[in-house]
Write an enzyme that holds these catalytic residues in place. Structure first.
Site, PDB file in Angstrom:
ATOM      1  N   SER A   1       0.830  -1.205   0.000  1.00  0.00           N
ATOM      2  CA  SER A   1       0.000   0.000   0.000  1.00  0.00           C
ATOM      3  C   SER A   1       0.871   1.264   0.000  1.00  0.00           C
ATOM      4  O   SER A   1       1.662   1.467  -0.918  1.00  0.00           O
ATOM      5  CB  SER A   1      -0.956  -0.044   1.192  1.00  0.00           C
ATOM      6  OG  SER A   1      -1.977   0.924   1.066  1.00  0.00           O
TER       7      SER A   1
ATOM      8  N   ASP B   1      -9.654  -5.183  -4.693  1.00  0.00           N
ATOM      9  CA  ASP B   1      -9.102  -4.182  -3.779  1.00  0.00           C
ATOM     10  C   ASP B   1     -10.036  -2.976  -3.747  1.00  0.00           C
ATOM     11  O   ASP B   1     -10.195  -2.280  -4.754  1.00  0.00           O
ATOM     12  CB  ASP B   1      -7.703  -3.777  -4.247  1.00  0.00           C
ATOM     13  CG  ASP B   1      -6.941  -2.952  -3.223  1.00  0.00           C
ATOM     14  OD1 ASP B   1      -7.569  -2.158  -2.508  1.00  0.00           O
ATOM     15  OD2 ASP B   1      -5.705  -3.106  -3.149  1.00  0.00           O
TER      16      ASP B   1
ATOM     17  N   HIS C   1      -7.568  -5.620  -0.336  1.00  0.00           N
ATOM     18  CA  HIS C   1      -6.392  -4.772  -0.152  1.00  0.00           C
ATOM     19  C   HIS C   1      -5.418  -5.380   0.864  1.00  0.00           C
ATOM     20  O   HIS C   1      -4.211  -5.385   0.648  1.00  0.00           O
ATOM     21  CB  HIS C   1      -6.835  -3.387   0.317  1.00  0.00           C
ATOM     22  CG  HIS C   1      -5.719  -2.412   0.429  1.00  0.00           C
ATOM     23  ND1 HIS C   1      -5.019  -1.960  -0.676  1.00  0.00           N
ATOM     24  CD2 HIS C   1      -5.166  -1.788   1.505  1.00  0.00           C
ATOM     25  CE1 HIS C   1      -4.088  -1.098  -0.277  1.00  0.00           C
ATOM     26  NE2 HIS C   1      -4.149  -0.986   1.030  1.00  0.00           N
TER      27      HIS C   1
END
Length: 274
Positions: free
Chosen positions: A95, A225, A254
């Site tokens: 991320s 995601d 995610h």
């Protein structure tokens, strides 16, 4: 475990376990090095040296008032790699951490880097602009900042309970311990760092950083995601780096390094050995 002090006086907490080729893990927002525990234990057992740090303002690192931007994040990572004198390192970022890895390599080069792995990562750029029409509207990130500033504890309970791990999808059973661990990590960090970090992860354009990456790069992204949508992230990043491999995961969320750790760890290991 230890700390380093950066040039602006910020203490950065890190874990450093084992020997062998180093794997350096950069965590997502608003978490800490603890989010990598499953990966660190797995790769430690495979003979790697595993290292993870708490980004400034996160976890056990200093809750500084400023410096919550990608330039500082990359500089802090460089300071850590130099302090530990790492060479031939594999850099893994999830991320926001994926942006940190891309910017670190883009800014400081590949003299200490062997490979890169971007997981559910924010590059090339998250926010919607004229040149990035597929991005998310700025109002989405403004809303996140409002939640951090006024309702952080409840917000940090809601996000992992829903979109982050896909626990809002039909047939997906929420895992209470995972939700609580996300909340715990988030609340360890500083509200100011997390507030400013939203701008860092959403508005930084990593396009030029990605173009500079020549080492083998694995881009892993879940097609479901809900935080960093697949179409405007993973495939574009894999095309921009010079030696990229895209691995897409239908239905994965995610937070797949946690909920799908067995698959993610095995696929990383296979790629590293290829």
């Amino acid at each position: 475990m230890g700390t380093i002090t950066t040039s602006d006086g910020t203490e950065i907490f890190y874990k450093d376990w084992g020997t062998g080729q180093p794997i350096v893990f950069s965590h997502g927002w608003p978490l800490s090095a603890d989010d990598w525990d499953t990966q660190m234990m797995f790769f430690l057992a495979q003979g790697y040296r595993v290292i993870a740090h708490d980004r400034r303002g996160h976890g056990r690192s200093t809750q500084t008032s400023d410096g919550h931007d990608m330039d500082h994040y990359a500089a802090d990572l460089r300071a850590l790699t130099e302090h530990l004198d790492l060479h031939d390192a594999i850099h893994v970022g999830h991320s926001t951490g994926g942006g940190e890895v891309a910017h670190y390599i883009g800014q400081y080069g590949e003299d200490r880097v062997a490979r890169a792995i971007l997981i559910s990562a924010v590059p090339p750029i998250m926010v919607q602009t004229e040149s990035n029409p597929g991005g998310l509207p700025k109002s989405v990130f403004d809303g996140l900042q409002e939640q951090v500033a006024t309702n952080r504890s409840a917000f940090y309970r809601d996000l992992p309970s829903t979109a982050f791990y896909g626990f809002n999808r039909d047939g997906v059973e929420p895992i209470e311990a995972v939700i609580q661990n996300w909340w715990r990590q988030g609340m360890m960090g500083g509200a100011k760092a997390h507030y400013d970090g939203i701008v860092a992860f959403s508005q930084t354009d990593f396009t030029e950083d990605l173009k500079k990456i020549t080492v083998p790069t694995l881009v892993m992204h879940g097609e479901d995601d809900q935080v960093v949508p697949f179409a405007d992230a993973g495939p574009l990043s894999a095309e921009l780096v010079q030696n990229g491999t895209l691995k897409a995961y239908p239905g994965f969320p995610h937070g797949m390094p946690t909920t799908e750790a067995a698959t993610i760890n095995a696929d990383i290991l296979e790629w590293l050995r290829s």
